[in-house]
Every structure is written in structure tokens, then in C-alpha cells.
Design an enzyme around this catalytic site. Structure first.
Site, PDB file in Angstrom:
ATOM      1  N   VAL A   1      20.340  51.169  62.714  1.00 54.44           N
ATOM      2  CA  VAL A   1      19.299  51.353  61.704  1.00 54.44           C
ATOM      3  C   VAL A   1      17.991  50.744  62.189  1.00 54.44           C
ATOM      4  O   VAL A   1      17.980  49.700  62.854  1.00 54.44           O
ATOM      5  CB  VAL A   1      19.698  50.723  60.351  1.00 54.44           C
ATOM      6  CG1 VAL A   1      20.881  51.432  59.757  1.00 54.44           C
ATOM      7  CG2 VAL A   1      19.990  49.239  60.506  1.00 54.44           C
ATOM      8  N   ASP A   2      16.909  51.406  61.864  1.00 53.75           N
ATOM      9  CA  ASP A   2      15.590  50.845  62.097  1.00 53.75           C
ATOM     10  C   ASP A   2      15.325  49.808  61.010  1.00 53.75           C
ATOM     11  O   ASP A   2      15.891  49.895  59.912  1.00 53.75           O
ATOM     12  CB  ASP A   2      14.544  51.964  62.049  1.00 53.75           C
ATOM     13  CG  ASP A   2      13.159  51.470  62.380  1.00 53.75           C
ATOM     14  OD1 ASP A   2      13.044  50.581  63.242  1.00 53.75           O
ATOM     15  OD2 ASP A   2      12.196  51.970  61.776  1.00 53.75           O
TER      16      ASP A   2
END
Length: 668
Positions: free
Chosen positions: A335-336
Site C-alpha cells: 500500500v502507498d
């Protein structure tokens, strides 16, 4: 088309007419001992050795009705079989047709009628239940608006929704469906966006808010500027994507299709060999019926249709069966940070005063005055807070000189203001003792996941301000649910500093952190996870994360409502901005694959047991077809369980799920 014509061309007309003819045949035979001999000619029967013998006789009126029932039920089956053969496809229809015709030839009219009648009933039930599994798509189509009220020539005009022109002002009143995608230019209201995002709680809309076609007003009055009409609306794109996805094949389905192309001819060869060796024609014909792979062929597509339909109803678009199957194998999620784990809207969190002669508001004023002419993204939260507290800078900002990697230098009211890191202060000759104290304060703030900036005026350090992107409230719960759904590792990939990333990771329960990454570094991190044997899903914004999204096994787009590119290209598009949709999607994929495996097992076990029953004795053609059709319905019913919302660990909380009532309201 009137009601009678719909019935005649519907799925149930053939089995009903065939059933009536069979009942009449039984009634005639019961009442009159078979009825009068009406046709003189060849009569077929089987002797004890199951050999067909011809003799001169007549067959009865009861036989006529029984044969008629077989012909009515078997006509369409035979036509489909011939068409398939022309296309060089040997399918189930051919097996049933050969078995029925063979039963007629040997004079076993009841078996011919029973096989074709049960197959016709099975087809009708199968069509009805398959339509049920596509109910999510039907509901999406149902919410498409029929009409719109637009302002033309200064007057309100009601027109078909498809006739709205780009740039027109559309009026949305309480209880009405929004007919276009657009932007609110006036008014306030609450819209039920369940048909788009899967969220049943109405969303407040004011000037500047984005709205979507198919959503329903639950109060207020809105004037909307049309920016998307007809096929260019988010709803239209969703319908198109779901329709394509439900028809797309998973790897397992492609394998089953290849298997059935070989399996069906093999059954025919087996029946022929068994008949020649045993001399029993009935045995050969029964094997044809028993070997029908109907439940096996339908086991995968019905599960895929139901799974993708359930996901779409909850605001999750899955690109197709292949991606649904891959999603069930996800073992790592990358995930960013910004906009995914955090809100993506930095806020001023701290103003630390280091000069005893000054107040907090004075430190904030100098920081805001220095940032007034800055293009730095962290300038905005400082300026917003300063204006909110009444100490924001007035007039034209002073001279601002950015110092790459260090901060900015600004001239405010004839005084030199520095705002940045310790290196900036050292460069401009601020005393080491002052820098050391400010550095310790900045480090403490950074350890808490904040971005600190030291403020100095004319060589004097006056304070430290800190900005942070707030962790989303549902981020820790998302990570916990991903772990519960079977994901082994949740990894953060961010371009932010290590200290900030570690603070966010600690707050959310992230397993592994990769900080200070460039886009190509994120790609390398995803590739490394794949080398470790992980099936990885990447969640990002699709811009600087594009290389990593393309490389990951599954690319996930969040908040895709209104984004045509995300809806069309993402492997999984989460229409709403709800992090908990991600574990829900993975959990649903796992349940769907589990149902697929159960269905395959049901189909294969049924065929094996029936074949054993044939060779052991006691299983006739009619019994075999009855059990076969029952197995088809069991497979479909098993898949339809996916249409229900579950309360498992990966399901949405009740308050966040689309309830049946909400769906009914939107569809109304």
C-alpha cells in the site's frame, strides 16, 4: 409481445406441454389398459437379454402421447445438438439426443420422454437461477435514471435522461435519481450513493461536490452541471465492466471447458464399447445420460457470476474471473502511504515555542508569513491554521527563495525568516547552540510521524512547527482484517522519510516498511516480494505508483467512482474511499474460489456414483437424468450463497454495508 407470446417463447412452455402429454399417456394407460391400437406397424420391445426384436403389432394411444411428450421436450435439444455438431462441438445436448432417439428406436418411450422432459425442466430451472445470480447487474441497470429535469430557455423541462446535453444545468429534487455525472453548482442535499460505492449512508452534497448518475436524492435540492452523460457516466461504465467481468473466464473455467471437449466424446466411446461388449443397448444409452457433464460445465461460471455480482453490489468492481481467482491467492498487500493509509490532506499539528519572549501565535505568524509565497505542499496547512487563528499574513507575500533539500528563506517586513531543517540554519550562520536545541525538538516530532520545520528570525530560533498527514481511522482495522483474511504480509511503500513511515506503520500495524522510495524503487519492492513467492496486490493512486501497479499480480484502485481510467484498467476498483473494502474483496474472492471447488467436487462425485449405480444395476435412464439435473441445481444453489452478505471477519460492519432495503430503495 403479449403475455401468451412471452410464455410460448419462454423457458417453461416446453416442459409444461411435454409434462401434460406424459400425464395424458399415463392416464390413458391407467384407465384403458393402454388404449386402443391405433397404428398398425412395427412394435419394439426388449426381450430378457435386452436385444431389440421386431414383430408385427400396433402401438397404443398411450404410446402416441408418450412419444409426443418426448418429441416436444427433445426437439429443441436435438436442434441445439445439430448446430453444435456443425460448429464441430460435441456437447451435452448431443448425449441427451442420442440417448432419447435410441430409447425410441428400442421402443422405450417412457425413458425417452423422461430423459428429455427432465432435461428441459433442468434447463428452465438453470436459466431462472442463472438470471438470479446476475441480479446485481439487473439492479445496476434498474437504477439507471429514465428522465431528467433541465433548465432550457429559463424554464424547467422534463426530458429523457439520454437527451441531456453536456454543460446543461440539471435539477435534482428530493426523491429523484441523478440523471448525469456532474458537479453541484448550487444548493445542498444528501444523496444515497449505494448503487455506485456500496455505502448505504447518504452523503452530503454542497457547491463543488461531485455527483454520479443513478444515485438518489434523500433530501434537499441541487443544481448540477452535467459533465458526463449517457455512456460516459460512472454508472454506465460500471454496468459495462460488470457485464464483461461476469462473462470473462477464470483459469479453472478454461480448464473445465477444455476437459469437457474431450470428456463428452469419451463418454460416447465408453457407451458404445459397453453396449458392444454387453450386447445391452439400454446400458449404452443409460451411460450416455449418466455421463452428461452438465453440473461440471456450469460449476465455475455460475460461481464467478455470483461472486462478481455480489462484489459489484458492494461497490467492488473485479475485472473478471481470472482476477477473481488470483485475488483468492493474495498473500501480500503493498500500500502507498499518502492517500491510502493517511487522509492525503496534511494538517498543522504542533507549534513549539523556543523563544520565551514570544507567544505561540507569533511563531505561527512568522511561519505563515514566510510560507505565503512558497509553492511547497506543506505551506498550505500552515497558512490555513494561521488564517483560522487570525494571524495570517496580509497583502502581497515577501521575497521567497527556496533552498532545495533544506527549506526556504523569506524576507518579511525587512526581516530574514528561515523555515526548514537544521542544515538550512547552519548554512545561514544560526548559532550552533540554538540549532542543537531545535534539532532535538524536531527529532522528537519526527519520531511521532510528523514533518518538523524549524523557524528562525534574524539568526534567532523562535520555534518549530510540525505538519502531519493524519492516519485514516479505518487503516488499522484494514490491516487487521487483511491478516484475518489470510494475507501474510502488509507492506508500506512510500516516498516519505523513514521516521515518518515508521510512525505510520506503528500506528496501523504494518508488517514491513520501505521508505524514501522513487517510483522505480516501488517497482523493485513489488518484484522482490514476487520473487519471495508472494501473490501481491498493490494499492495506489495510479500516477507515481503506475509501474508497481502494472507489475503486481492484482492492481487495486481506491475511490474509483468518477474515474473512467480506474474503472476500465484496474484489476479491482473500489468505488468508494473505504479501506475496509479491500479485505472484503479478498475475503469474497476466497469464498468464491471455495464454492468453485465445492461445485467441481459435487459434479464429479455425482457422475462417479451414478456410473457405479449403472454397472451395479438399479439406475435407469430416467433416474440418472433426475439425479443429474438435481446435481446441476445443487451446484447453482451453492453458488447463489455468494449473493448473501456474510458477517465473517472480512465482511463490512452492518452500518457500512448496503442493506437489502437500501438496494430496494435505489432500485425503486
Amino acid at each position: 409481445m403479449n403475455r401468451l407470446q412471452k410464455w410460448v417463447y419462454g423457458n417453461w412452455s416446453v416442459p409444461v406441454v411435454s409434462g401434460v402429454l406424459i400425464i395424458i399417456s399415463f392416464a390413458i394407460q391407467w384407465l384403458g389398459g393402454g388404449g386402443a391400437n391405433v397404428i398398425v406397424g412395427p412394435q419394439w420391445w426388449l426381450d430378457a437379454g435386452a436385444h431389440a426384436t421386431h414383430a408385427s403389432a400396433a402401438f397404443t394411444l398411450g404410446d402416441v402421447f408418450m412419444l409426443a411428450g418426448a418429441v416436444v421436450a427433445g426437439y429443441r435439444i436435438a436442434v441445439k445438438a445439430v448446430r453444435a455438431l456443425i460448429a464441430r462441438i460435441i456437447g451435452i445436448d448431443l448425449l441427451v439426443s442420442v440417448a432419447a432417439i435410441g430409447a425410441v428406436i428400442i421402443g422405450n418411450f417412457w425413458e425417452a420422454a423422461a430423459v428429455t422432459f427432465l432435461f428441459a425442466i433442468g434447463h428452465a430451472l438453470e436459466a431462472a437461477t442463472l438470471n438470479k445470480t446476475r441480479s446485481a447487474l439487473a439492479e445496476l441497470v434498474a437504477v439507471a435514471p429514465d428522465s431528467a429535469i433541465v433548465m432550457r430557455e429559463g424554464e424547467q423541462q422534463e426530458i429523457p435522461a439520454g437527451q441531456v446535453r453536456m454543460g446543461e444545468i440539471v435539477l435534482v429534487k428530493n426523491g429523484a435519481k441523478v440523471p448525469v455525472d456532474g458537479q453541484v453548482v448550487s444548493g445542498t442535499g444528501a444523496l444515497d450513493e449505494a448503487s455506485i460505492t456500496g455505502e448505504s449512508i447518504p452523503v452530503e452534497k454542497t457547491k463543488g461536490s461531485q455527483v454520479f448518475a443513478g444515485t438518489v436524492s434523500r433530501g434537499g435540492f441541487l443544481q448540477v452541471l452535467a459533465t458526463g452523460i449517457g455512456a460516459d457516466t460512472t454508472l454506465a461504465r460500471i454496468i459495462h465492466r460488470v457485464e464483461e467481468a461476469q462473462d470473462a473466464k477464470a483459469r479453472t473455467q478454461a480448464f473445465i471447458d477444455r476437459f469437457s471437449r474431450w470428456y463428452t466424446p469419451a463418454v460416447m466411446v465408453l457407451a458404445l464399447v459397453a453396449g458392444l461388449i454387453s450386447g445391452d443397448v439400454v446400458l449404452a444409452l443409460t451411460l450416455l445420460v449418466i455421463g452428461c457433464p452438465g453440473a461440471l460445465v456450469i460449476s465455475i461460471p455460475v460461481a464467478i457470476v455470483a461472486g462478481i455480482g455480489r462484489a459489484a453490489r458492494n461497490g467492488i468492481l473485479i475485472k473478471g474471473g481470472e482476477f477473481l481467482e488470483t485475488s483468492a491467492k493474495i498473500s501480500a498487500v503493498a500500500v502507498d502511504k499518502t492517500g491510502t493509509l493517511t487522509e492525503g490532506r496534511p494538517r498543522l499539528t504542533d507549534v513549539v515555542v523556543l523563544d520565551p519572549a514570544l507567544e505561540r501565535t507569533e511563531v505561527l505568524h512568522w511561519a505563515a508569513a514566510a510560507e505565503a509565497g512558497s509553492e511547497h505542499p506543506l505551506a498550505r496547512p500552515i497558512l490555513e491554521t494561521a488564517h483560522a487563528e487570525g494571524v495570517g499574513p496580509q497583502g502581497v507575500p515577501g521575497t521567497v527563495t527556496p533552498v532545495p533539500g533544506k527549506g526556504i528563506v523569506s524576507e518579511v517586513d525587512g526581516r530574514l525568516v528561515l523555515i526548514g531543517n537544521p542544515s538550512l540554519l547552519e548554512q545561514y550562520g544560526v548559532p550552533d547552540s540554538a540549532v542543537a536545541g531545535a534539532t532535538r525538538t524536531a527529532q522528537d516530532l519526527a519520531a511521532d510521524g510528523k514533518t518538523p520545520m524549524i523557524v528562525a528570525v534574524d539568526q534567532t530560533v523562535i520555534g518549530v512547527v510540525a505538519v502531519a498527514d493524519q492516519v485514516r481511522q479505518d487503516a488499522p482495522e484494514m490491516v487487521a482484517r487483511l491478516h484475518r483474511s489470510g494475507v501474510e504480509k502488509v507492506v508500506m511503500l512510500t516516498g516519505d522519510t523513514r521516521l515518518v513511515a515508521e510512525a505510520i506503520g506503528k500506528a496501523t500495524g504494518i508488517d514491513e516498511i520501505h521508505a524514501s522510495l522513487l517510483p522505480e524503487d516501488k517497482l523493485d519492492a513489488v518484484t522482490q516480494l514476487q520473487r519471495q513467492g508472494h501473490t501481491i496486490a498493490m494499492v495506489g493512486d495510479g500516477v507515481n505508483d503506475a509501474p508497481a501497479l502494472a507489475t503486481a499480480n492484482i492492481g487495486v484502485a481506491m475511490g474509483a467512482a468518477g474515474s473512467a481510467v480506474a474503472v476500465e484498467t484496474a484489476d479491482i476498483a473500489l468505488m468508494g474511499d473505504n479501506l475496509l473494502k479491500l479485505p472484503e474483496a479478498i475475503g469474497l474472492a476466497k469464498r468464491t474460489v471455495s464454492v468453485m471447488r465445492q461445485n467441481i467436487a459435487i459434479a464429479l462425485i455425482t457422475v462417479v456414483l451414478l456410473l457405479a449405480g449403472v454397472f451395479a444395476g438399479g439406475v435407469t435412464m430416467s433416474i440418472g437424468m433426475l439425479v443429474h439435473e438435481a446435481s446441476v441445481l445443487v451446484v447453482i444453489a451453492n453458488a447463489m450463497r455468494l449473493l448473501r452478505n456474510t458477517r465473517g471477519s472480512t465482511a463490512m460492519p452492518k452500518s457500512e454495508r448496503t442493506t437489502p432495503q437500501a438496494v430496494e430503495q435505489v432500485s425503486a
